[in-house]
Structures are given as C-alpha cells and as structure tokens.
Design an enzyme around this catalytic site. Structure first.
Site, mmCIF file in Angstrom:
data_model
loop_
_atom_site.group_PDB
_atom_site.id
_atom_site.type_symbol
_atom_site.label_atom_id
_atom_site.label_comp_id
_atom_site.label_asym_id
_atom_site.label_seq_id
_atom_site.Cartn_x
_atom_site.Cartn_y
_atom_site.Cartn_z
ATOM 1 N N LYS A 171 1.104 -12.867 22.068
ATOM 2 C CA LYS A 171 0.402 -13.651 23.093
ATOM 3 C C LYS A 171 0.286 -15.139 22.723
ATOM 4 O O LYS A 171 0.541 -16.005 23.558
ATOM 5 C CB LYS A 171 -1.000 -13.056 23.276
ATOM 6 C CG LYS A 171 -1.782 -13.656 24.406
ATOM 7 C CD LYS A 171 -1.470 -12.927 25.684
ATOM 8 C CE LYS A 171 -2.249 -13.432 26.856
ATOM 9 N NZ LYS A 171 -1.908 -12.682 28.058
ATOM 10 N N GLU A 192 -1.887 -8.800 4.593
ATOM 11 C CA GLU A 192 -1.825 -9.280 5.977
ATOM 12 C C GLU A 192 -3.191 -9.439 6.624
ATOM 13 O O GLU A 192 -3.314 -10.071 7.658
ATOM 14 C CB GLU A 192 -0.952 -8.350 6.842
ATOM 15 C CG GLU A 192 -1.404 -6.906 6.930
ATOM 16 C CD GLU A 192 -0.959 -6.065 5.741
ATOM 17 O OE1 GLU A 192 -0.508 -6.659 4.738
ATOM 18 O OE2 GLU A 192 -1.088 -4.840 5.794
ATOM 19 N N CYS A 198 0.828 -1.207 0.000
ATOM 20 C CA CYS A 198 0.000 0.000 0.000
ATOM 21 C C CYS A 198 0.873 1.272 0.000
ATOM 22 O O CYS A 198 1.541 1.530 -0.987
ATOM 23 C CB CYS A 198 -0.971 -0.058 1.174
ATOM 24 S SG CYS A 198 -2.291 1.140 1.016
ATOM 25 N N GLY A 212 -0.058 -15.441 38.306
ATOM 26 C CA GLY A 212 -0.850 -16.622 37.947
ATOM 27 C C GLY A 212 -1.401 -16.507 36.541
ATOM 28 O O GLY A 212 -1.958 -17.461 36.014
ATOM 29 N N GLY A 213 -1.240 -15.336 35.924
ATOM 30 C CA GLY A 213 -1.635 -15.166 34.518
ATOM 31 C C GLY A 213 -0.612 -15.850 33.613
ATOM 32 O O GLY A 213 0.479 -16.226 34.064
ATOM 33 N N VAL A 214 -0.961 -15.973 32.340
ATOM 34 C CA VAL A 214 -0.106 -16.735 31.425
ATOM 35 C C VAL A 214 1.282 -16.095 31.282
ATOM 36 O O VAL A 214 2.299 -16.783 31.358
ATOM 37 C CB VAL A 214 -0.768 -16.838 30.027
ATOM 38 C CG1 VAL A 214 0.122 -17.602 29.072
ATOM 39 C CG2 VAL A 214 -2.107 -17.514 30.121
ATOM 40 N N ASP A 215 1.323 -14.772 31.099
ATOM 41 C CA ASP A 215 2.604 -14.133 30.783
ATOM 42 C C ASP A 215 3.615 -14.275 31.926
ATOM 43 O O ASP A 215 4.747 -14.711 31.717
ATOM 44 C CB ASP A 215 2.410 -12.637 30.459
ATOM 45 C CG ASP A 215 1.388 -12.440 29.359
ATOM 46 O OD1 ASP A 215 1.115 -13.415 28.637
ATOM 47 O OD2 ASP A 215 0.855 -11.321 29.230
ATOM 48 N N SER A 216 3.203 -13.901 33.141
ATOM 49 C CA SER A 216 4.176 -13.982 34.234
ATOM 50 C C SER A 216 4.504 -15.437 34.550
ATOM 51 O O SER A 216 5.630 -15.751 34.942
ATOM 52 C CB SER A 216 3.690 -13.221 35.477
ATOM 53 O OG SER A 216 2.532 -13.799 36.015
ATOM 54 N N SER A 217 3.545 -16.342 34.349
ATOM 55 C CA SER A 217 3.817 -17.763 34.638
ATOM 56 C C SER A 217 4.853 -18.321 33.669
ATOM 57 O O SER A 217 5.796 -19.002 34.075
ATOM 58 C CB SER A 217 2.538 -18.600 34.509
ATOM 59 O OG SER A 217 1.573 -18.153 35.415
#
Ligand code: XMP
Length: 525
Positions: free
Chosen positions: A381, A184, A86, A236-241
């Site tokens: 993510k 995309e 573009c 306990g969230g995905v990222d920090s775990s």
C-alpha cells in the site's frame, strides 16, 4: 509479472505471521523480492527465478514434525547467500548437519538481548558499538519453540543470548547466515540494519525504485494490451486511481473508466472524482449515476450482510452494463495489491470465519470473458502511494483515508433513508473538516461519522428536539486488520460535537466510539 531486469531476492515462506514484514524491510532498501511458499519452490522454480540471495522465513513448525516444511536441497548449491530466520535457522542447521532440540523449556517469546562473540564480521556492521566491547548488547525479538543445539559444520557463532546460544551464526565461506530472532519486527531495533548488511554482502545494488517501476510497468501494460481496449472500475480510492493513471499513461484513450455512483458516497465525492479524472487527466470516464437503483433495492433492508450482498450484486450488474456499452473491451483493470496476491502458508487448515462479505468486482473477468490487467500486483500500500506521487497525483488524493466499497450504507446501521444519508454526509464533512483543521488527518488511519438508528431528546434554544444521534469513529492502524481508537483530546471532542449539532440539522447528540479492533471492527457493519 516479475521484475527480471532487477537483482531478485527470493523469500521462502515457512508460514510465519510476519513474513510480509521481511519483504517490507527489503523493499525499503530498494531490493526487489518475492515471497513464495516453501511447497511451491522446487528446483525448476529456483532455476527460473534465479535469485541473487534467498531468505528462509520463520514458521510455526518443528523440523521433527512428520512432513516438516523443508527447502529444496538445490537451494544450498546455488552459490548465493542465504539468511535463515528462526525456523529458517533451524531448518538450515538441520539440512546442513547441525542439530535442533525441542520440548519443554526451550521456548522463548518476547524481548531478549544478544551479546556479540565476534563483532568483526560485516553482517554485524552497525550493531554493537566498538567502544562497548564484549559488554555490548542489543535488543532482539524472539518467538520460537525449538532451538538450535549444535551448529552445522562451517558455521561460527557471532552473537549469543541467555536462552539462544546460537542467536547469530554464519558460515562466512558460503555466505550462509542464520539468526534465531526476528530482525523484521519493530521490536528488533537494529533488524533493518541486519537486512541491509545481508543484501550489501550479497551484492544488491538497491535498484528497485518507483521511477524504474513506473517505466517498466508502462512497458508491460503496452506489451500485454497491444491495441485492445481496457475498462477499469474507478472508485476514487487510492488503488484504483493509481492503477487508472498508470494505465492511462501507458495506453491513453484505449482505457475507459467506469465510476459507479451508488448514492452512498460522501459529500461532493462524485464531483471530485469526475472532475479530477475526466477534466484534469482527460480520461474517458463514464459517470454511472445509479443511485436510484441502489437506494431502491436497499429500501427497508437493515441486515448488514443483506446490504453488503445487495450492493455487491448490483455493482457487478451495473458495471457490466456500462462496460459492455464501451464495446469490445478485452481487459479489466484492477488495483490488486501484493498482500492480496501472496499465497499464504496455512497450518491451521479450514477456511476462516466470514466476519463481513467484502465488496469487490471479483467474478467479473470470467463472467465477461475479460483478461485482467493488474499493474500494482507487486506493490504494498505505501508503495502504491509512492507510485501515485511519482505519477503526479495530488497528495490530498493519495493520502485519503480508505473508504469501503459499500460506502455510507455500512455507516448507517439499520434502515437506510435518503434523509439519514443526507444528514450523515453533512455531519461527516464537519467532522473531517475539524480533523483537518486540527492537523490530525495524516495521524489517523481512518475517520468517519456513522448515523445511529435511534432518536433522542434534546433542547436547543427554548425548544425540544427529537433527532438522530451520531457516532464518531477514528482509528490508528497499519493495515486495517487490527486497530485502536484515536485518543482525541476532550477539547477536540467537545468542540466537534458542538459544531456538528449547531451546523447539521437532524443531529442533537454525538458519541465517540472508543472500541479497538478486535473486539470491534472498524466500520459499524
Ligand atoms: P472492518 O470494518 O472489517 O474494516 O474492520 C477494515 C477495513 O476495510 C474497509 N472495508 C471495506 N473495504 N470493501 C472495501 O473496499 C468493503 O466491503 C469493506 N468493508 C470494510 C474498512 O473501511 C476498513 O478500512
């Protein structure tokens, strides 16, 4: 932290709303790429980055603006393939001797169909079935004001659409490719194929895998940290775990996690996190039960922003207190992701309005004199989830819906009391159990219950009740920025309302929230 060992693709960002999607499509092809704003890419940067190919993103500008965004001239002399999308096409033609026209009547937004003028070039492999001949056409998504009116010397036309005669162009000798549409986006169904063709032509091996990422990330963490101590705020969230498990694999007990329990967690959540990380992973973990402190400070507070700021401030104080007790930590681990890192090009100027003060541990590193360890900085993510699987985290943990830092405080509009929190926890558990039992959990991006600041009259058995009302929320979303409500069946809603009212004392009425975002937000506060 860059992945020097891999073939690297550079995306030069000219400010398109969908530049991140280019990176997503490339990562799906196991190609390592980075997005950098055009005004940060100069000759020295190009030399240091040493891309194997370059993509110019789209963008809202016109090449005729004063100070129109331009790539450095040296990019065309690198001898590597370039793909312009573009505005990226227009700027390429403008720089290489073609012509761009703007003004009334040249804009085109939405669906268009491209017809091939030459199907033989490998950039179009898989696009037009040979048997369809010159009648073949393929849907693409256009979103442009200006358009190319003359292609640069060396270029040829490979595809054309009614409003974009130069929809697909290429200079085969130099391996420069330029398209007017956006490959995309989802609405260009063969867009991913175009990117695949481009990276194959550029010689990428597709060596960006999670296994390779894990090994490299571990080596980098070891090199950065040496024998220093690291602390990590585990939510306990995905990222920090995932960050914690990766760092633990790299440096073992040099890592201590601090899990701050602010008394605003869901039913059984604190036990689950502590059992998993302390018992299963054997990680040094401080379980800081600070619920009395947080709930005390929130007593009588009903303003959403005051709640958020109070929780954010206390969280930092409490984390700091426990982290200091670890003694001698030099590093703070954070689960920062790539979308937080990308420096976006802003053409609007000025800061955006604060809708909600999001809670994080920002400001801590400077305050405590800590250096950051951010091993997920290069991941999206869904890649973090893939890494979590690679590290052996259970799917039940990896697939969990997001949970906000301020926890149940923002699912309890108005004043927070321990009675309301207790009712909310039990009602939320029944709701989520229903969703799981019906096999809907993974279809929904986020689901939760909120206890409303009102009591209503009901009748149960032969008695009158005067109890709280509950709102159920469930949304589909890709990134939490926009969302739509999940279309549960009436049967599901009826059964769930009945279960909640029967099983949770204190609730006698249930509502379902059918608001999308915008105009609503996902959380109630
Ligand atoms: P909203 O309510 O702004 O939420 O539409 C979008 C997404 O962000 C989550 N959320 C938070 N996450 N700290 C977080 O870590 C916060 O303060 C916070 N507030 C909202 C929310 O759960 C949803 O997934």
């Amino acid at each position: 932290m860059t992945q020097q060992a891999h073939d690297r693709l550079l995306i030069i960002d000219f400010g398109s709303q969908v530049t991140q999607l280019i990176a997503r499509r490339l990562r799906e092809l196991n190609v390592y790429c980075e997005i950098h704003p055009y005004n940060r890419v100069d000759d020295a940067f190009l030399q240091a980055f040493a891309p194997k190919a370059v993509i110019f993103s789209g963008g809202p500008a016109s090449v005729y603006w004063d100070n129109a965004p331009m790539p450095p001239k040296a990019v065309f002399d690198l001898g590597v393939p370039i793909l312009g999308i573009c505005y990226g096409q227009q700027v390429m033609m403008h720089c290489l001797g073609g012509h761009v026209e703007g003004g009334h009547g040249t804009a085109e937004f939405g669906k268009a169909f491209v017809t091939p003028t030459d199907q033989t070039h490998p950039i179009l492999a898989g696009w037009f079935p040979a048997e369809a001949g010159p009648q073949a056409q393929e849907q693409v998504w256009m979103s442009h004001g200006d358009h190319v009116s003359k292609i640069a010397p060396g270029f040829q036309v490979y595809g054309t659409s009614p409003n974009a005669p130069f929809a697909i162009t290429a200079d085969p000798a130099r391996h420069f490719y330029a398209v007017q549409f956006h490959p995309e986006v989802h609405h260009t169904p063969k867009g991913a194929q175009l990117y695949e063709n481009f990276v194959r032509l550029a010689g990428f091996k597709g060596d960006w895998t999670m296994g390779a990422y894990r090994a490299e990330a571990i080596a980098k963490i070891r090199a950065q940290v040496g024998d220093g101590k690291v602390i990590c705020a585990l939510s306990g969230g995905v990222d920090s775990s995932v960050a914690a498990v990766l760092i633990h694999e790299a440096i073992g007990d040099q890592l201590t996690c601090v899990f701050v329990d602010h008394g605003l967690l869901r039913l059984g959540e604190a036990e689950q996190v502590v059992t998993m990380f302390r018992d299963h992973y054997n990680m040094p973990l401080i379980h800081a039960d600070e619920s009395a402190l947080f709930l005390g400070a929130l007593e009588g507070v009903s303003d959403p922003e005051v709640k958020r700021k109070t929780i954010g401030r206390l969280f930092i104080d409490v984390f700091q207190k426990h982290a200091t007790a670890v003694g001698g930590a030099k590093f703070l681990a954070q689960g920062t992701l790539y979308p937080d890192v990308i420096e976006s090009v802003s053409f609007s100027g000025g800061p955006s309005v604060t809708i909600k003060s999001h809670h994080n541990v920002g400001g801590l590193p400077e305050k405590m004199g800590l250096k950051l360890v951010e091993p997920l900085r290069e991941l999206f993510k869904d890649e973090v989830r893939a890494l979590g699987r690679e590290l052996g985290l259970p799917q039940s943990f990896i697939g969990r819906h997001p949970f906000p830092g301020p926890g149940l405080a923002i699912r309890c509009p108005g004043e927070i009391t321990t009675e309301k929190l207790d009712i909310l926890r039990r009602a939320d558990a029944v709701y989520i159990d229903q969703i799981r039992k019906h096999g809907l959990y993974d279809e929904i991006w986020q689901a939760f219950a909120a206890i409303l600041p009102m009591k209503t009259v009901g009748v149960m058995g032969d008695g009158r009740t005067y109890d709280y009302a509950l709102a159920l929320r469930a949304v589909t979303s890709v990134d939490g920025m926009t969302a739509d409500y999940y279309p549960f069946t009436h049967d599901f809603l009826g059964e769930t309302a009945t279960r909640i009212i029967n099983e949770v004392k204190g609730i006698n009425r249930v509502f379902y929230d059918c608001t999308s975002k915008p105009p609503g937000t996902i959380e109630l506060e």
